[in-house]
Design a protein around this motif. Structure first.
Motif, short mmCIF file in Angstrom:
data_model
loop_
_atom_site.label_atom_id
_atom_site.label_comp_id
_atom_site.label_asym_id
_atom_site.label_seq_id
_atom_site.Cartn_x
_atom_site.Cartn_y
_atom_site.Cartn_z
N MET A 24 0.81 -1.22 0.00
CA MET A 24 0.00 0.00 0.00
C MET A 24 0.84 1.28 0.00
O MET A 24 0.31 2.36 -0.17
CB MET A 24 -0.93 0.02 1.22
N ASP A 25 2.15 1.16 0.20
CA ASP A 25 2.99 2.35 0.21
C ASP A 25 3.57 2.66 -1.18
O ASP A 25 4.16 3.71 -1.39
CB ASP A 25 4.12 2.21 1.23
N ASP A 26 3.34 1.76 -2.13
CA ASP A 26 3.80 1.96 -3.50
C ASP A 26 2.78 2.83 -4.25
O ASP A 26 1.62 2.45 -4.38
CB ASP A 26 3.96 0.60 -4.20
N PRO A 27 3.19 4.01 -4.75
CA PRO A 27 2.24 4.91 -5.43
C PRO A 27 1.57 4.27 -6.66
O PRO A 27 0.40 4.53 -6.93
CB PRO A 27 3.10 6.10 -5.85
N THR A 29 0.84 1.07 -7.07
CA THR A 29 -0.17 0.15 -6.55
C THR A 29 -1.41 0.90 -6.10
O THR A 29 -2.53 0.47 -6.36
CB THR A 29 0.41 -0.69 -5.39
N VAL A 30 -1.19 2.03 -5.42
CA VAL A 30 -2.33 2.85 -4.96
C VAL A 30 -3.13 3.34 -6.15
O VAL A 30 -4.37 3.35 -6.12
CB VAL A 30 -1.84 4.01 -4.07
N ASN A 31 -2.45 3.73 -7.22
CA ASN A 31 -3.16 4.16 -8.43
C ASN A 31 -3.99 3.02 -9.02
O ASN A 31 -5.12 3.22 -9.47
CB ASN A 31 -2.20 4.72 -9.47
N TYR A 32 -3.43 1.81 -9.03
CA TYR A 32 -4.19 0.65 -9.52
C TYR A 32 -5.41 0.39 -8.64
O TYR A 32 -6.48 0.03 -9.13
CB TYR A 32 -3.30 -0.59 -9.59
N LEU A 33 -5.25 0.54 -7.32
CA LEU A 33 -6.38 0.35 -6.41
C LEU A 33 -7.46 1.39 -6.68
O LEU A 33 -8.65 1.08 -6.65
CB LEU A 33 -5.92 0.42 -4.96
N ARG A 34 -7.04 2.63 -6.90
CA ARG A 34 -8.01 3.70 -7.22
C ARG A 34 -8.76 3.37 -8.50
O ARG A 34 -9.99 3.50 -8.57
CB ARG A 34 -7.29 5.03 -7.37
N ILE A 35 -8.02 2.96 -9.52
CA ILE A 35 -8.64 2.62 -10.81
C ILE A 35 -9.61 1.45 -10.63
O ILE A 35 -10.72 1.46 -11.16
CB ILE A 35 -7.56 2.30 -11.86
#
Length: 190
Positions: A24-27, A29-35
């Motif tokens: 969750m600290d990888d930007p 990965t966070v973008n993929y989660l948002r998408i």
């Protein structure tokens, strides 16, 4: 898994275990989660739109009468007689579901945008889509189930805290005596 509460618990617990393994600290990965979260919400909206089209195409104008009970916290209120059609009732239920979807979206925007929590993006992306596919309008119009039992209109609301404390059912009443009493009291609504 016929009980949605049990399946929600199992999916939530499983999703939490999977989410722990996601960095969750990888930007990126966070973008993929948002998408993924936005995509699941868009899919849910598309499903509700499709259900709305099916309801309008079917155009079931069968009259539906029921009595909404008086609010328990308002002693002066009277039960309200509701007379509508199956089409209008189903469209109203889909409208409530869409409104709930937007409330969930706003809450997630607060959790993720303001409080910076990322784990709920993954879990709510799954749970939102699951609840859309298990909603009563989806069961009737997407999966083609019969409108009987728990799917008989008007839909019975799940038991809440007040209902469990008082032991009284707070859902709509469809028996002839309740409808007749509400008609005499003049509590008509459309």
């Amino acid at each position: 898994m016929n009980n949605p509460a049990v399946s929600n618990l199992i999916i939530s617990l499983g999703a939490m275990q999977v989410a722990r393994r996601i960095p969750m600290d990888d930007p990126q990965t966070v973008n993929y989660l948002r998408i993924g979260y936005v995509a699941s919400q868009a899919i849910s909206l598309a499903i509700y739109y499709y259900i709305t089209l099916k309801i309008r195409k079917r155009n079931d104008l069968t009259v539906l009468k029921y009595v909404n009970p008086a609010p328990p916290m308002n002693p002066d209120a009277k039960p309200e007689l509701v007379q509508t059609t199956v089409k209008d009732y189903d469209l109203a239920e889909v409208g409530k579901a869409i409104k709930s979807l937007f409330v969930s979206l706003a809450f997630m925007a607060f959790l993720h945008g303001y409080l910076k929590y990322t784990q709920p993006l993954f879990i709510q992306g799954l749970m939102g889509l699951k609840s859309t596919l298990e909603s009563n309008p989806a069961k009737l119009h997407l999966w083609g189930k019969k409108a009987e039992g728990d799917l008989a209109r008007p839909f019975k609301a799940g038991g809440g805290l007040l209902e469990s404390l008082t032991g009284k059912a707070s859902g709509p009443q469809t028996d002839a005596a309740s409808i007749k009493a509400a008609e005499k009291a003049g509590g008509k609504s459309e």
